[in-house]
Design an enzyme around this catalytic site. Sequence first.
Site: not given
Lengths: 811, 348
Positions: B157, B177, B203, B217, B260, B316
Amino acid sequence: MLVSLKWLREYVDVPEDVEAFSRRLTMASAEVEGLLRVGGDWDPELVRVGRVLAVEPHPRADRLRLATVDDGAVAPLRVICGAPNLEVGQRVAFAREGARIVDGRTGEAAVLARATIRGVESAGMVLSERELGLSEEHEGILVLPRDAPVGEPLTGYLGDVVLDVHVWPNRADLMSMVGIAREVAALEGGELRLPPEGHGEAGEPASEAVSIRIADPELCSRYIGAVIEGIEVGPSPRWMQERLLAAGMRPISNVVDVTNYVLMELGQPLHAFDLDRLEQRAGGSAPRIEVRAARRGERLLTLDGEHRELAPGMLVIADQAGPVALAGVMGGAETEVTESTTRILLEAARFQPSSIRTTSVGLGLRSESSTRFERGLSPDLCGAGAARATRLLEEVAGGSPRPGAVDAYPQPPGRAPIEVSRQRLETVTGLVLGEGEVEQLLASLGFEVLRRDAGFVVLPPWWRTDVAIAEDVAEEVVRLAGYDRLPATTIRGRVPPHEPQPLVELRERMRDALAAAGLREGISYSLTTREVLERVLPEEELQRRAPLRLANTLSAERELMRPTLRHALLEVVARNLRAGLPEIAIFEAARVYLARERASDGPLPDEREQVAGALSGAARDRWGMPAERSLDFFDAKGVLEAALAELGVECRYEPGEDAVLLAGRTARLEVGGSPVGVVGEVHPRVRGAFDIEQPVILFEIDLGRLLPHVSGRRLARPVLRFPAVEQDLAVIAPLSVPAESLRAAIARSPLVSEARIFDLYTGEQVPPGMRSLAFSIRYQAPDRTLTGEEARLEQERIAGLLAEEFGARQR
Amino acid sequence: MSSVEEVEAALAEERAALAGAGDERALEEWRTRVLGRSGRLTAILRSLGERPPELRRELGRAANQAKAALERDLAERQRELAERELAALSAGSLDVTLPGRPRPRGGLHPITQTLREILAVFSEMGFASVEGPEVELDRYNFDRLRIPEDHPARDMWDTFWFDEEPSGAGRLLLRTHTSPMQIRYMERHEPPIRIVVPGRCYRYEATDATHEWMMQQVEVLAVDEGISMADLKGTLWECARRLFGSGRQVLLRNSYFPFVEPGVELAVDCFACDGTDPACTVCRGSRWLEIMGAGMVHPEILEASGYDSGRYTGFAAGMGVERIAMLRYGVEDIRHFYQNDLRFLSQF
């Protein structure tokens, strides 16, 4: 990471269908982002390994020669060659007429044609690297090793497929050929062939030549120092150079190439020090190597020729005389391996990832080594790396290893077993697998698996530093089993209680309402420049509440968080006018960003939901063509009235002031007694700053301020059933009296159900300073039929009231 | 004094008058004059009482017959006129190919439209839409999502940073994000959780045909007892079907996001060529279109939010609205979206 399949095949079998293989790797392990076929264009019939049988001068050209080449065909072929390095006996890359090659001069793809140069015909060519598409090298022909098999298709001998593999930041183990090979063995069921390790030993133990101390095992958990003597620095063998090139590294010398080769092969970063230099620094005695944090004021001349001031906290390798290398990032120039080096200290260490990352990012020195350290390598890899490099130095640099590399490893960590219950495995993956399959899948990846009553106890292999908890193990199982085996289900549980989001809902209703009123929605960037903001905000406002400024910007256009939407709309108007659009009606619903005024308001700035719009250009006539009339204040007001009515909001428009809008052509929007926004004609000076030469009407509403006045519940009013009496009333009123004041006074009558303005006139028959206003009034009672007489009397009363209160006399 | 002859004369006279009445108004005048309350024939009928009885009957019959005849004629004439009017109306007096009177036509941005469709799909599955701050603390954008400063995952990122550092709270940045809202929401709510989080993200990168520095997003988060990766697949598949067509297939493949575990990438088979055209301009012959990243919420994230990760699991996902809008509308350059050229916007 670049993965040469030719190289990879040394460790594991790779299926011939490279594309299907790449897909499997991408599905389960790491994304194959590119696939480069080296020599994919070389026709196996036409491009082969050749042997130069004879070289003769060209009869009529000084710089050209005639080479007779045997490429395994029935008869050797004589071709013209201009390369200075051509010699009899060489193995070369040879192409016959019709072969697809790269034109050496233009660099474009070409088909080799028969040519006649100064009377000599040539139907083939001895190729350079450039003509093969291998590199830009075109000084001479490519000379192949002496053992290259004559007649073999070159695509088989020299061709390769190189995969560009994107390895996720958690998979340190995949950053090497052997790591990829392990993964391939698990995926394809093949057998892993690890590179050989053993090496000879001679002389006194290494510990006689060097001592190693780790000052902080947190920062460096293991440091192996191997001592290798009798080194002869020179070029590395061709096979090693080829592999390094395929991996994207430049061959330098046999010692450096070995460290890079092991880095690529096993993933262990290595560093070679000139041991004699270290001994010189130690005054002739055995160097005492220490791994420690840099001290204030220490400096190091690094390999790239930079004198670097070391910051305290940077991890360094030091000896008695001070730092000799920036651990894991870059070596020092003083102890660098040179052509005259004969004895080396080979370092294989495990440094703390965050320390390496901080130093390498801080200095802007990212390397193949630092990117591996950053991901967290296993200390177990140090031993394998040191042993492999020692063997290779023995092989390719004549090295003679001292027995027993020095291994500083203060606290070897135990490997922690992970308990994975079947239920957890099934919940996380959504997949029900037999115990045998789970065991087999994990075992193929090198995991040790024990069955327990309710599941498994799993011990990850030493190289898998990323696997620590049951979920990590679950991922291993599901990615190998294949995600296509997952069933697709929906969530079964209770639906959480609804929480209203009134501001978001208002914003969305406002979007719909403005679109329904004929405006087009735009979305513009949240960042802008001070110069642009100065056009729409007074300097004192910019001073008082400075917009948030970015610390890093890619371009000057992205500098400040916008505290208003106004500039954005004017930019949109300007852009579309430039594009020649006759009519512009646009809005944006977005956030503006205001710095907090008090620290007590919390750490984050105030992000306010606003909506703003702009209208400019010509109204449309019956044919949709630009009409004489320009869009004006009342077009914008009409849009707002329609939109706000849609939202059930009653809004008053009071004469207002605004720094950007023209005095006398600006209204403040008031709802429930509080200001919520503004609408007006943009000041010519302001629009001029955006190169707009025609009127623009701008409006702006703060949705947060509007929200309290938007009733969630709309109550129905009874429809009046009794017949109405319609009457017109014309008055001549002073210009200073707002029309709405008169209309509101009329509407206030209990017998009036509706009052509308239908005509406005100033001119000959009206005295100066006055205007004529006509109202259409509907008289209606809720409980009975109103008589004409009642309506007439009420109208008289109203006319009297208007005269008395506003000086408006009936016409 | 009327006679039968007179009645007949009146009949003939008024018949002629009726034939000359050319419109609805003339007919009504005629009716009033002849058949109305004080009309000519009514007058004759009224005067019958003054007649000798022998004459009365004869005259009465003649008058009644005349009245009936005239009423019939009137009805006939009315019908004739209505027909003639209709014929005139449908005789092509309108050129229906002329343009209609233009009404101002507004509309929503294609990104807003796409975003709303995405939110609607999840809304029907019980997901509430919530929004979070765009200017974030590094703690929420990174650290609490298991992306510590000294970890190479941060390289995934590229970030716009602010100078401001509110005392003790950490550094401010533009969120990269919508995932920080996972943490913010879990801080203030107990399971079960089903939310979608739309919003702008930023970004620090150069723009090209597929990269913008500002993007929108949608984050998806579900946490409850017993949520599995099969639920992830089923829910996101439903989303893909609704956006790209009911017959669509999805493909999950291994991926990595620090917050995740396991992490996957979700792709949908190409709606343009059904994965059959190697020269397809939409999927470039790859058959699959990547549309989102997803995974099972990392147990450390659940624990840090005070949830018992032994009891609760969750999934997610995050998707880029521009990417989906580009695919759906066939927009070949992402930079079209935020240039606000009305010639582009008015197509949607």
